[in-house]
Design a protein around this motif. Structure first.
Motif, PDB file in Angstrom:
ATOM      1  N   ASP A 167       0.806  -1.218   0.000  1.00  0.00           N
ATOM      2  CA  ASP A 167       0.000   0.000   0.000  1.00  0.00           C
ATOM      3  C   ASP A 167       0.842   1.273   0.000  1.00  0.00           C
ATOM      4  O   ASP A 167       0.555   2.213  -0.741  1.00  0.00           O
ATOM      5  N   LEU A 168       1.859   1.294   0.852  1.00  0.00           N
ATOM      6  CA  LEU A 168       2.696   2.480   0.988  1.00  0.00           C
ATOM      7  C   LEU A 168       4.144   2.056   1.162  1.00  0.00           C
ATOM      8  O   LEU A 168       4.423   0.967   1.667  1.00  0.00           O
ATOM      9  N   ALA A 169       5.046   2.927   0.757  1.00  0.00           N
ATOM     10  CA  ALA A 169       6.468   2.707   1.002  1.00  0.00           C
ATOM     11  C   ALA A 169       7.024   3.945   1.691  1.00  0.00           C
ATOM     12  O   ALA A 169       6.608   5.073   1.401  1.00  0.00           O
ATOM     13  N   VAL A 170       7.936   3.720   2.607  1.00  0.00           N
ATOM     14  CA  VAL A 170       8.537   4.820   3.360  1.00  0.00           C
ATOM     15  C   VAL A 170      10.047   4.702   3.255  1.00  0.00           C
ATOM     16  O   VAL A 170      10.609   3.620   3.429  1.00  0.00           O
ATOM     17  N   GLY A 171      10.711   5.813   2.966  1.00  0.00           N
ATOM     18  CA  GLY A 171      12.161   5.786   2.931  1.00  0.00           C
ATOM     19  C   GLY A 171      12.730   6.732   1.893  1.00  0.00           C
ATOM     20  O   GLY A 171      12.058   7.640   1.399  1.00  0.00           O
ATOM     21  N   HIS A 172      13.982   6.493   1.576  1.00  0.00           N
ATOM     22  CA  HIS A 172      14.679   7.247   0.536  1.00  0.00           C
ATOM     23  C   HIS A 172      14.749   6.328  -0.680  1.00  0.00           C
ATOM     24  O   HIS A 172      15.595   5.445  -0.751  1.00  0.00           O
ATOM     25  N   LEU A 173      13.825   6.539  -1.637  1.00  0.00           N
ATOM     26  CA  LEU A 173      13.651   5.596  -2.739  1.00  0.00           C
ATOM     27  C   LEU A 173      13.638   6.326  -4.079  1.00  0.00           C
ATOM     28  O   LEU A 173      12.614   6.397  -4.772  1.00  0.00           O
ATOM     29  N   PRO A 174      14.778   6.868  -4.475  1.00  0.00           N
ATOM     30  CA  PRO A 174      14.817   7.640  -5.720  1.00  0.00           C
ATOM     31  C   PRO A 174      14.578   6.807  -6.968  1.00  0.00           C
ATOM     32  O   PRO A 174      14.308   7.351  -8.042  1.00  0.00           O
ATOM     33  N   GLN A 178      16.628  12.468   2.595  1.00  0.00           N
ATOM     34  CA  GLN A 178      15.214  12.828   2.682  1.00  0.00           C
ATOM     35  C   GLN A 178      14.362  11.569   2.731  1.00  0.00           C
ATOM     36  O   GLN A 178      14.491  10.692   1.885  1.00  0.00           O
ATOM     37  N   ILE A 179      13.502  11.498   3.722  1.00  0.00           N
ATOM     38  CA  ILE A 179      12.614  10.355   3.903  1.00  0.00           C
ATOM     39  C   ILE A 179      11.223  10.756   3.421  1.00  0.00           C
ATOM     40  O   ILE A 179      10.631  11.718   3.919  1.00  0.00           O
ATOM     41  N   ASN A 180      10.714  10.008   2.439  1.00  0.00           N
ATOM     42  CA  ASN A 180       9.425  10.305   1.832  1.00  0.00           C
ATOM     43  C   ASN A 180       8.428   9.174   2.045  1.00  0.00           C
ATOM     44  O   ASN A 180       8.813   8.028   2.295  1.00  0.00           O
ATOM     45  N   LEU A 181       7.174   9.516   1.887  1.00  0.00           N
ATOM     46  CA  LEU A 181       6.087   8.543   1.863  1.00  0.00           C
ATOM     47  C   LEU A 181       5.649   8.401   0.408  1.00  0.00           C
ATOM     48  O   LEU A 181       5.391   9.399  -0.258  1.00  0.00           O
ATOM     49  N   PHE A 182       5.558   7.152  -0.093  1.00  0.00           N
ATOM     50  CA  PHE A 182       5.252   6.894  -1.495  1.00  0.00           C
ATOM     51  C   PHE A 182       3.973   6.068  -1.629  1.00  0.00           C
ATOM     52  O   PHE A 182       3.707   5.179  -0.815  1.00  0.00           O
ATOM     53  N   TRP A 183       3.207   6.349  -2.683  1.00  0.00           N
ATOM     54  CA  TRP A 183       2.058   5.511  -3.033  1.00  0.00           C
ATOM     55  C   TRP A 183       1.842   5.574  -4.545  1.00  0.00           C
ATOM     56  O   TRP A 183       2.238   6.530  -5.211  1.00  0.00           O
ATOM     57  N   HIS A 184       1.224   4.524  -5.081  1.00  0.00           N
ATOM     58  CA  HIS A 184       1.030   4.437  -6.526  1.00  0.00           C
ATOM     59  C   HIS A 184      -0.188   5.262  -6.954  1.00  0.00           C
ATOM     60  O   HIS A 184      -1.157   5.393  -6.203  1.00  0.00           O
ATOM     61  N   GLY A 185      -0.122   5.800  -8.174  1.00  0.00           N
ATOM     62  CA  GLY A 185      -1.207   6.626  -8.685  1.00  0.00           C
ATOM     63  C   GLY A 185      -2.547   5.926  -8.753  1.00  0.00           C
ATOM     64  O   GLY A 185      -3.607   6.566  -8.648  1.00  0.00           O
ATOM     65  N   ARG A 186      -2.548   4.600  -8.898  1.00  0.00           N
ATOM     66  CA  ARG A 186      -3.808   3.856  -8.968  1.00  0.00           C
ATOM     67  C   ARG A 186      -4.602   3.956  -7.672  1.00  0.00           C
ATOM     68  O   ARG A 186      -5.818   3.823  -7.671  1.00  0.00           O
ATOM     69  N   TYR A 187      -3.901   4.181  -6.555  1.00  0.00           N
ATOM     70  CA  TYR A 187      -4.560   4.186  -5.256  1.00  0.00           C
ATOM     71  C   TYR A 187      -4.577   5.570  -4.613  1.00  0.00           C
ATOM     72  O   TYR A 187      -4.789   5.698  -3.403  1.00  0.00           O
ATOM     73  N   HIS A 188      -4.378   6.582  -5.471  1.00  0.00           N
ATOM     74  CA  HIS A 188      -4.312   7.949  -4.958  1.00  0.00           C
ATOM     75  C   HIS A 188      -5.622   8.350  -4.273  1.00  0.00           C
ATOM     76  O   HIS A 188      -5.613   9.061  -3.264  1.00  0.00           O
ATOM     77  N   ARG A 189      -6.762   7.877  -4.805  1.00  0.00           N
ATOM     78  CA  ARG A 189      -8.059   8.250  -4.246  1.00  0.00           C
ATOM     79  C   ARG A 189      -8.704   7.136  -3.423  1.00  0.00           C
ATOM     80  O   ARG A 189      -9.867   7.246  -3.034  1.00  0.00           O
ATOM     81  N   ASP A 190      -7.976   6.070  -3.180  1.00  0.00           N
ATOM     82  CA  ASP A 190      -8.511   5.006  -2.332  1.00  0.00           C
ATOM     83  C   ASP A 190      -8.663   5.547  -0.909  1.00  0.00           C
ATOM     84  O   ASP A 190      -7.681   6.009  -0.303  1.00  0.00           O
ATOM     85  N   PRO A 191      -9.879   5.520  -0.338  1.00  0.00           N
ATOM     86  CA  PRO A 191     -10.092   6.152   0.984  1.00  0.00           C
ATOM     87  C   PRO A 191      -9.217   5.577   2.090  1.00  0.00           C
ATOM     88  O   PRO A 191      -8.728   6.325   2.942  1.00  0.00           O
ATOM     89  N   GLY A 192      -9.029   4.255   2.108  1.00  0.00           N
ATOM     90  CA  GLY A 192      -8.188   3.661   3.144  1.00  0.00           C
ATOM     91  C   GLY A 192      -6.746   4.081   3.007  1.00  0.00           C
ATOM     92  O   GLY A 192      -6.069   4.400   3.996  1.00  0.00           O
ATOM     93  N   ASN A 193      -6.253   4.080   1.782  1.00  0.00           N
ATOM     94  CA  ASN A 193      -4.882   4.506   1.514  1.00  0.00           C
ATOM     95  C   ASN A 193      -4.706   5.973   1.903  1.00  0.00           C
ATOM     96  O   ASN A 193      -3.705   6.339   2.537  1.00  0.00           O
TER      97      ASN A 193
END
Length: 301
Positions: free
Chosen positions: A148-155, A272-287
């Protein structure tokens, strides 16, 4: 007959004719002209090779074929209408959803305790599973919803991923209390002469530290290499080994193991530590809810 050959609007006309039994009433309710409804009926008759409705003193009576179609057509249209009108919601107090987060073990140390504490109060039925972002094809796993989500430095994550900055942090030099480097500042030559422990975190932003030090020609006396951060604080607390770690990890290690840290003698770039999510789930309420919670808990100005 193939579904792609069927105009779904014809089925809407069919359902209204079945219920109202008149062309004029169907036209009025659908906002169409009577010729348009008659044309739709003619197309339906060709499609099903049946009259479907015949005129009588009691209106348009369905044929046996139309009666057989009545229930499945009504069910299909109702299901489609419900799907189109459905407003997906996420109620954290009632949800038992399980979220999968990708992060390193150093990320687990920083994020998971505080996150789980917040979930206990705000979403008692929600569960979390973590996965190493180096153990899977992270981009593919996130694109299909396995993560669902990824956290870290993921360039390395591609452009279809959204990201939001949580914080920046610098690298420090960490060691036990009373170590020879335990003073206000450390000279580079003293750093190089010390015995070092290195975390081989290939595929993460932390691996860049080793690359930068090597590129700058900094020579370290590496006595130990470990594949993760989990045991690092314990190792440093009970040896004379020195570690190059992020400031937040050093602060937590100081709190639990009494370790010391100082500004790194090498001018390393902040991470820099970022929070990442895929565009398909941008509007998913739980995400959306979970990433808003993570941002609330951990984002720094």
């Amino acid at each position: 007959m193939r579904l792609q050959d069927v105009d779904l609007n014809l089925l809407v006309v069919f359902e209204h004719l079945l219920r109202l039994r008149t062309v004029s009433g169907t036209a009025r309710e659908l906002g169409l002209t009577q010729p348009a409804v008659s044309n739709a009926l003619a197309r339906l008759r060709r499609l099903f090779d049946d009259q479907l409705f015949v005129r009588s003193a009691k209106g348009m009576l369905p044929t046996p074929v139309a009666e057989d179609l009545a229930e499945p057509v009504a069910y299909a249209l109702d299901a489609l209408q419900s799907a189109l009108n459905r407003k997906v919601e996420f109620d954290p107090l009632r949800s038992d959803r399980s979220f999968q987060l990708a992060m390193t073990d150093i990320g687990e140390v920083h994020f998971i305790p505080r996150l789980m504490s917040a979930l206990r109060e705000r979403a008692p039925g929600v569960s979390i599973a973590t996965v190493r972002n180096t153990a899977i094809d992270l981009a593919d796993a996130m694109s299909v919803g396995q993560v669902d989500l990824a956290v870290g430095h993921l360039p390395e994550l591609p452009s279809e991923f959204y990201q939001r900055r949580l914080f920046r942090q610098r690298y420090v030099c960490m060691f036990r209390a009373g170590h020879a480097l335990d003073r206000r500042t450390v000279r580079l030559q003293d750093f190089e002469r010390a015995d070092h422990v290195v975390v081989t975190a290939a595929g993460t932003g932390h691996a860049r530290v080793d690359e930068i030090l090597a590129k700058l020609g900094v020579r370290r006396n590496i006595r130990l290499r470990v594949p993760h951060f989990v045991a690092l604080a314990d190792i440093v607390a009970t040896t004379d080994l020195v570690a190059s770690v992020t400031e937040k990890f050093a602060e937590r290690s100081a709190a639990y193991f009494g370790l010391k840290s100082i500004r790194h003698p090498v001018d390393l770039p902040d991470i820099q530590i970022n929070l990442f999510w895929h565009g398909r789930y941008h509007r998913d309420p739980g995400n959306q809810w979970l990433r808003d919670l993570i941002f609330e808990l951990f984002a720094e100005g």
